[in-house]
Design an enzyme around this catalytic site. Sequence first.
Site, PDB file in Angstrom:
ATOM      1  N   ASN A  45      75.657   8.252 -96.993  1.00 38.97           N
ATOM      2  CA  ASN A  45      75.896   8.617 -95.596  1.00 38.97           C
ATOM      3  C   ASN A  45      75.166   7.662 -94.660  1.00 38.97           C
ATOM      4  OD1 ASN A  45      73.514   9.893 -96.583  1.00 38.97           O
ATOM      5  ND2 ASN A  45      73.567  11.432 -94.960  1.00 38.97           N
ATOM      6  N   VAL A  46      75.818   7.399 -93.542  1.00 39.44           N
ATOM      7  CA  VAL A  46      75.292   6.469 -92.529  1.00 39.44           C
ATOM      8  C   VAL A  46      75.386   7.189 -91.192  1.00 39.44           C
ATOM      9  CG1 VAL A  46      75.574   4.221 -91.443  1.00 39.44           C
ATOM     10  CG2 VAL A  46      76.064   4.480 -93.890  1.00 39.44           C
ATOM     11  N   GLU A  47      74.232   7.656 -90.699  1.00 37.63           N
ATOM     12  CA  GLU A  47      74.226   8.435 -89.459  1.00 37.63           C
ATOM     13  C   GLU A  47      74.169   7.515 -88.245  1.00 37.63           C
ATOM     14  OE1 GLU A  47      71.122  11.351 -89.990  1.00 37.63           O
ATOM     15  OE2 GLU A  47      72.374  12.491 -91.398  1.00 37.63           O
ATOM     16  N   CYS A  56      80.130  10.076 -93.510  1.00 35.76           N
ATOM     17  CA  CYS A  56      79.722  10.753 -94.739  1.00 35.76           C
ATOM     18  C   CYS A  56      79.751   9.750 -95.900  1.00 35.76           C
ATOM     19  CB  CYS A  56      80.667  11.913 -95.054  1.00 35.76           C
ATOM     20  SG  CYS A  56      80.402  13.393 -94.064  1.00 35.76           S
ATOM     21  N   GLU A  58      81.270   9.964 -98.572  1.00 36.16           N
ATOM     22  CA  GLU A  58      82.635   9.840 -99.102  1.00 36.16           C
ATOM     23  C   GLU A  58      83.403   8.730 -98.401  1.00 36.16           C
ATOM     24  OE1 GLU A  58      81.003  12.545 -98.274  1.00 36.16           O
ATOM     25  OE2 GLU A  58      81.521  14.263 -99.505  1.00 36.16           O
ATOM     26  N   CYS A  89      82.078  17.962 -97.775  1.00 38.04           N
ATOM     27  CA  CYS A  89      82.404  18.777 -96.597  1.00 38.04           C
ATOM     28  C   CYS A  89      83.928  18.900 -96.476  1.00 38.04           C
ATOM     29  CB  CYS A  89      81.801  18.159 -95.336  1.00 38.04           C
ATOM     30  SG  CYS A  89      82.636  16.663 -94.762  1.00 38.04           S
ATOM     31  N   CYS A  92      85.843  15.774 -95.717  1.00 39.61           N
ATOM     32  CA  CYS A  92      85.860  14.818 -96.824  1.00 39.61           C
ATOM     33  C   CYS A  92      86.713  15.313 -97.991  1.00 39.61           C
ATOM     34  CB  CYS A  92      84.449  14.456 -97.238  1.00 39.61           C
ATOM     35  SG  CYS A  92      83.673  13.396 -95.995  1.00 39.61           S
TER      36      CYS A  92
HETATM   37  N1  THU Z   1      77.217  14.563 -95.519  1.00 41.65           N
HETATM   38  C1  THU Z   1      77.888  13.717 -96.353  1.00 41.65           C
HETATM   39  O1  THU Z   1      77.586  12.513 -96.412  1.00 41.65           O
HETATM   40  N2  THU Z   1      78.896  14.225 -97.101  1.00 41.65           N
HETATM   41  C2  THU Z   1      79.235  15.534 -97.160  1.00 41.65           C
HETATM   42  O2  THU Z   1      80.222  15.887 -97.789  1.00 41.65           O
HETATM   43  C3  THU Z   1      78.366  16.511 -96.493  1.00 41.65           C
HETATM   44  C4  THU Z   1      77.550  15.964 -95.381  1.00 41.65           C
HETATM   45  C5  THU Z   1      76.143  14.016 -94.663  1.00 41.65           C
HETATM   46  C6  THU Z   1      76.496  13.894 -93.225  1.00 41.65           C
HETATM   47  C7  THU Z   1      75.126  13.924 -92.557  1.00 41.65           C
HETATM   48  O3  THU Z   1      74.637  12.590 -92.518  1.00 41.65           O
HETATM   49  C8  THU Z   1      74.283  14.742 -93.511  1.00 41.65           C
HETATM   50  O4  THU Z   1      75.002  14.840 -94.717  1.00 41.65           O
HETATM   51  C9  THU Z   1      73.960  16.144 -93.004  1.00 41.65           C
HETATM   52  O5  THU Z   1      75.117  16.814 -92.655  1.00 41.65           O
END
Ligand code: THU
Length: 132
Positions: A45-47, A56, A58, A89, A92
Amino acid sequence: MDQTDWDALRTAATAVAERAHAPYSRYRVGAAALADDGRLLVGCNVENAAYGVTLCAECGVVSQLHASGGGRLTHFVCVNGAGEVIMPCGRCRQLLFEHGGSDLMLWTVSGIKPMSEVLPDAFGPDDLEGTN
Ligand code: THU
Protein backbone atom coordinates in the site's frame (compact mmCIF):
# COMPACT_ATOMS: atom_id res chain seq x y z
CA MET A 1 -1.04 -25.48 -5.64
CA ASP A 2 -0.07 -27.11 -2.33
CA GLN A 3 0.31 -25.48 1.08
CA THR A 4 4.06 -25.04 0.54
CA ASP A 5 3.41 -22.83 -2.45
CA TRP A 6 0.77 -20.87 -0.55
CA ASP A 7 3.27 -20.37 2.28
CA ALA A 8 5.83 -19.04 -0.23
CA LEU A 9 3.22 -16.63 -1.59
CA ARG A 10 2.46 -15.41 1.92
CA THR A 11 6.18 -14.99 2.63
CA ALA A 12 6.48 -12.80 -0.46
CA ALA A 13 3.50 -10.72 0.69
CA THR A 14 4.98 -10.33 4.16
CA ALA A 15 8.32 -9.20 2.73
CA VAL A 16 6.81 -6.55 0.46
CA ALA A 17 4.63 -5.22 3.30
CA GLU A 18 7.87 -3.88 4.80
CA ARG A 19 8.11 -1.56 1.80
CA ALA A 20 4.66 -0.05 2.34
CA HIS A 21 4.36 3.72 2.42
CA ALA A 22 1.81 4.02 5.23
CA PRO A 23 2.74 7.10 7.30
CA TYR A 24 -0.90 8.02 8.00
CA SER A 25 -2.57 4.76 9.05
CA ARG A 26 0.68 3.03 9.98
CA TYR A 27 -1.07 -0.10 8.71
CA ARG A 28 1.23 -1.88 6.29
CA VAL A 29 -0.22 -4.25 3.70
CA GLY A 30 1.60 -6.62 1.39
CA ALA A 31 -0.04 -8.56 -1.41
CA ALA A 32 1.30 -11.35 -3.59
CA ALA A 33 -0.20 -13.24 -6.50
CA LEU A 34 0.66 -15.70 -9.21
CA ALA A 35 -0.14 -15.10 -12.85
CA ASP A 36 -1.32 -17.88 -15.15
CA ASP A 37 2.23 -18.31 -16.49
CA GLY A 38 3.61 -18.68 -12.95
CA ARG A 39 4.97 -15.14 -12.58
CA LEU A 40 5.13 -13.86 -9.00
CA LEU A 41 3.59 -10.41 -8.54
CA VAL A 42 3.74 -8.27 -5.42
CA GLY A 43 2.45 -4.93 -4.20
CA CYS A 44 2.31 -2.79 -1.06
CA ASN A 45 0.00 0.00 0.00
CA VAL A 46 1.08 3.54 -0.85
CA GLU A 47 -0.75 6.22 1.12
CA ASN A 48 -1.17 9.88 0.24
CA ALA A 49 -1.65 13.08 2.27
CA ALA A 50 -4.96 13.32 0.39
CA TYR A 51 -6.14 10.13 2.07
CA GLY A 52 -8.60 9.06 -0.61
CA VAL A 53 -5.82 8.86 -3.18
CA THR A 54 -4.22 5.95 -1.31
CA LEU A 55 -3.27 2.94 -3.40
CA CYS A 56 -4.06 -0.41 -1.81
CA ALA A 57 -1.47 -3.16 -2.08
CA GLU A 58 -3.70 -4.92 -4.62
CA CYS A 59 -3.30 -1.98 -7.01
CA GLY A 60 0.41 -2.67 -7.12
CA VAL A 61 -0.17 -6.33 -7.92
CA VAL A 62 -2.50 -5.52 -10.79
CA SER A 63 -0.14 -2.88 -12.14
CA GLN A 64 2.75 -5.33 -12.04
CA LEU A 65 0.60 -7.97 -13.77
CA HIS A 66 0.18 -5.73 -16.78
CA ALA A 67 3.57 -4.03 -16.64
CA SER A 68 5.31 -7.40 -16.74
CA GLY A 69 3.41 -8.87 -19.67
CA GLY A 70 -0.28 -9.22 -18.84
CA GLY A 71 -2.22 -12.42 -18.29
CA ARG A 72 -4.59 -13.44 -15.52
CA LEU A 73 -4.26 -13.76 -11.76
CA THR A 74 -4.64 -17.32 -10.47
CA HIS A 75 -3.65 -17.21 -6.77
CA PHE A 76 -3.66 -14.31 -4.30
CA VAL A 77 -2.96 -13.48 -0.67
CA CYS A 78 -2.61 -10.24 1.28
CA VAL A 79 -1.24 -9.72 4.78
CA ASN A 80 -0.78 -6.99 7.36
CA GLY A 81 2.57 -5.85 8.69
CA ALA A 82 2.63 -8.76 11.12
CA GLY A 83 2.26 -11.23 8.26
CA GLU A 84 -1.32 -12.14 9.21
CA VAL A 85 -3.68 -12.93 6.36
CA ILE A 86 -6.26 -10.17 5.86
CA MET A 87 -9.18 -9.77 3.48
CA PRO A 88 -8.94 -7.56 0.42
CA CYS A 89 -11.19 -4.53 0.84
CA GLY A 90 -14.41 -4.40 -1.16
CA ARG A 91 -13.00 -2.20 -3.88
CA CYS A 92 -10.03 -4.50 -4.29
CA ARG A 93 -12.22 -7.61 -4.50
CA GLN A 94 -13.75 -5.94 -7.54
CA LEU A 95 -10.29 -5.07 -8.86
CA LEU A 96 -9.04 -8.64 -8.42
CA PHE A 97 -12.20 -10.06 -10.00
CA GLU A 98 -11.55 -8.04 -13.16
CA HIS A 99 -8.09 -9.61 -13.52
CA GLY A 100 -8.64 -13.12 -12.21
CA GLY A 101 -12.34 -13.85 -12.54
CA SER A 102 -14.47 -16.28 -10.53
CA ASP A 103 -11.77 -18.96 -10.41
CA LEU A 104 -9.06 -16.82 -8.83
CA MET A 105 -8.07 -18.58 -5.60
CA LEU A 106 -7.57 -16.46 -2.49
CA TRP A 107 -6.14 -17.29 0.91
CA THR A 108 -8.70 -15.62 3.15
CA VAL A 109 -9.17 -15.31 6.91
CA SER A 110 -11.46 -18.34 6.64
CA GLY A 111 -9.32 -20.48 4.36
CA ILE A 112 -8.54 -20.81 0.67
CA LYS A 113 -11.55 -19.91 -1.46
CA PRO A 114 -12.43 -19.01 -5.03
CA MET A 115 -13.36 -15.45 -5.88
CA SER A 116 -16.89 -16.69 -6.59
CA GLU A 117 -17.25 -17.04 -2.79
CA VAL A 118 -15.31 -13.90 -1.87
CA LEU A 119 -17.34 -11.68 -4.23
CA PRO A 120 -20.56 -13.59 -4.99
CA ASP A 121 -22.67 -12.60 -7.97
CA ALA A 122 -19.99 -10.15 -9.03
CA PHE A 123 -20.62 -7.46 -11.58
CA GLY A 124 -17.97 -7.75 -14.26
CA PRO A 125 -16.96 -7.54 -17.90
CA ASP A 126 -19.64 -10.06 -18.99
CA ASP A 127 -22.34 -7.65 -17.83
CA LEU A 128 -21.17 -5.13 -20.40
CA GLU A 129 -21.44 -7.59 -23.31
CA GLY A 130 -23.60 -6.24 -26.07
CA THR A 131 -24.17 -2.85 -24.49
CA ASN A 132 -22.00 -0.88 -26.89
N1 THU B 1 -5.35 -1.54 2.48
C1 THU B 1 -4.82 -2.27 1.45
O1 THU B 1 -3.71 -2.00 0.98
N2 THU B 1 -5.56 -3.30 0.96
C2 THU B 1 -6.74 -3.72 1.47
O2 THU B 1 -7.38 -4.59 0.90
C3 THU B 1 -7.20 -3.14 2.74
C4 THU B 1 -6.65 -1.80 3.04
C5 THU B 1 -4.57 -0.39 3.00
C6 THU B 1 -5.11 0.94 2.62
C7 THU B 1 -4.56 1.83 3.72
O3 THU B 1 -3.27 2.27 3.32
C8 THU B 1 -4.43 0.89 4.91
O4 THU B 1 -4.55 -0.42 4.41
C9 THU B 1 -5.48 1.12 5.99
O5 THU B 1 -6.75 1.08 5.45
